[in-house]
Structures are given as structure tokens and as C-alpha cells.
Design an enzyme around this catalytic site. Structure first.
Site, PDB file in Angstrom:
ATOM      1  CG  HIS A  39      -9.369   5.387  -3.224  1.00  0.00           C
ATOM      2  ND1 HIS A  39      -8.605   6.466  -2.840  1.00  0.00           N
ATOM      3  CD2 HIS A  39      -9.425   4.964  -4.396  1.00  0.00           C
ATOM      4  CE1 HIS A  39      -9.559   7.111  -4.404  1.00  0.00           C
ATOM      5  NE2 HIS A  39     -10.006   6.075  -4.737  1.00  0.00           N
TER       6      HIS A  39
ATOM      7  CB  CYS B 241     -15.241   7.344  -5.632  1.00  0.00           C
ATOM      8  SG  CYS B 241     -14.755   7.115  -7.376  1.00  0.00           S
TER       9      CYS B 241
ATOM     10  CG  HIS C 254     -11.739   2.356  -7.028  1.00  0.00           C
ATOM     11  ND1 HIS C 254     -12.730   2.799  -5.994  1.00  0.00           N
ATOM     12  CD2 HIS C 254     -11.129   3.239  -7.768  1.00  0.00           C
ATOM     13  CE1 HIS C 254     -12.558   4.040  -5.931  1.00  0.00           C
ATOM     14  NE2 HIS C 254     -11.699   4.166  -6.519  1.00  0.00           N
TER      15      HIS C 254
ATOM     16  CG  HIS D 276      -7.372   5.790  -8.884  1.00  0.00           C
ATOM     17  ND1 HIS D 276      -7.759   6.519 -10.515  1.00  0.00           N
ATOM     18  CD2 HIS D 276      -8.069   5.661  -7.835  1.00  0.00           C
ATOM     19  CE1 HIS D 276      -9.020   6.520  -9.577  1.00  0.00           C
ATOM     20  NE2 HIS D 276      -9.249   5.948  -8.746  1.00  0.00           N
TER      21      HIS D 276
ATOM     22  CG  ASP E  65       3.982   0.761  -6.231  1.00  0.00           C
ATOM     23  OD1 ASP E  65       2.472   0.469  -6.421  1.00  0.00           O
ATOM     24  OD2 ASP E  65       5.238  -0.275  -6.104  1.00  0.00           O
ATOM     25  CG  HIS E  66       2.004  -2.929  -6.121  1.00  0.00           C
ATOM     26  ND1 HIS E  66       2.557  -1.852  -6.860  1.00  0.00           N
ATOM     27  CD2 HIS E  66       1.172  -3.731  -7.305  1.00  0.00           C
ATOM     28  CE1 HIS E  66       2.093  -2.794  -7.744  1.00  0.00           C
ATOM     29  NE2 HIS E  66       1.964  -3.572  -8.887  1.00  0.00           N
TER      30      HIS E  66
ATOM     31  CD  GLU F 176      -8.279   9.798  -7.585  1.00  0.00           C
ATOM     32  OE1 GLU F 176      -8.438   9.275  -6.350  1.00  0.00           O
ATOM     33  OE2 GLU F 176      -9.323  10.463  -8.084  1.00  0.00           O
TER      34      GLU F 176
HETATM   35 NI    NI Z   1     -10.738   6.385  -6.367  1.00  0.00          NI
END
Ligand code: NI
Length: 142
Positions: A18, A37, A43, A45, A83-84, A128
Site C-alpha cells: 500500500h 509511508c 511498500h 506489510h 492477499d498479494h 499492520e
Molecule cells: Ni504501511
């Protein structure tokens, strides 16, 4: 006779990318607000999703909800979509959302609420990082 009320939780994990970004601000303001961020290419998580249902334990089955069913609701309503994936770009039900952990917790609640038996959903907890998480229990402001 009053029956015991129990909370029952199922946990699942997923990986996603995200970028925190407020389109109403310019890039410099986004950087001041979100720091690294808001890096343009995003990036990732490893998220932990915990969904809690609440209710009485039926005498016969002893199951507040079948945990296999809860697992499937979580997969169908949330995990298959995120997911992914890149949460800013790939997920129709997150379109236009700045994907902070608290905004995601609310969005995931909304996905699950209609699928679970009425009145059962109690809490969505989304982690997160090991230091950051959000909890949503369906509350709205007055
Ligand atoms: Ni983040």
C-alpha cells in the site's frame, strides 16, 4: 435462564502493498504527513486479521459458529481480494480509500458484516505491524 455469551476469534494472515496518500494534498504535504509511508511505489506489510464473533453457545453443537465457515467467510469477503495485492490499486471495495490500518479495519468489517449470520460479528482487529493495529466494533459517531 441467562445463557453464557462467548467471544470466538479466527485469525488469518495476508501480505499486501500500500501507499498512504491523500489526493487532496500536494506531494510535499503528503510527505510531511506520511513520511516514508507515502513513497510513490508503495511498500508492503504482513497483515494479521482477527475476526471475533459473539453469542450464545448452542447446547447441541456447542459451536457459536462453525470455525470452518468463519474461515471461509474471511477468505471470500476479505483475503481473496487483498492477499498479494496493491491495496490502493487492485481492490474494488477499497477504491478511493487511503489504506491506513484503521480505514482497512472498517472496510473489512463492512465486507464481513453482510456475510456473517446477523448480529454475530463483534470485532475486526487488523494488525499492520507488531506495534500498530486497529480495532473496529461497528460503532458509529452520534
Ligand atoms: Ni504501511
Amino acid at each position: 435462564m441467562p445463557e453464557p455469551i462467548v467471544l470466538l476469534t479466527r485469525r488469518a494472515t495476508f501480505a499486501a502493498a500500500h501507499r498512504l496518500y491523500d489526493p487532496s494534498l500536494d506531494d510535499a504535504a503528503n510527505e510531511r504527513l506520511f513520511g516514508k509511508c507515502t513513497n510513490p511505489r508503495g511498500h508492503g506489510h504482513n497483515y494479521v486479521l482477527e475476526v471475533t464473533v459473539r453469542g450464545e453457545v448452542p447446547a447441541g453443537s456447542g459451536m457459536l459458529i462453525n470455525l470452518v465457515d468463519l474461515k471461509q467467510f474471511m477468505e471470500r469477503c476479505v483475503l481473496e481480494h487483498v492477499d498479494h495485492k496493491h491495496l490502493n490499486e487492485d481492490v474494488p471495495f477499497l477504491a478511493g480509500l487511503n489504506p491506513t490500518v484503521e480505514a482497512l479495519a472498517v472496510a473489512f468489517w463492512r465486507q464481513l458484516e453482510g456475510a456473517l449470520p446477523a448480529g454475530r460479528l463483534y470485532e475486526v482487529r487488523l494488525e499492520e505491524t507488531e506495534n500498530n493495529w486497529a480495532v473496529y466494533r461497528g460503532e458509529v459517531s452520534a
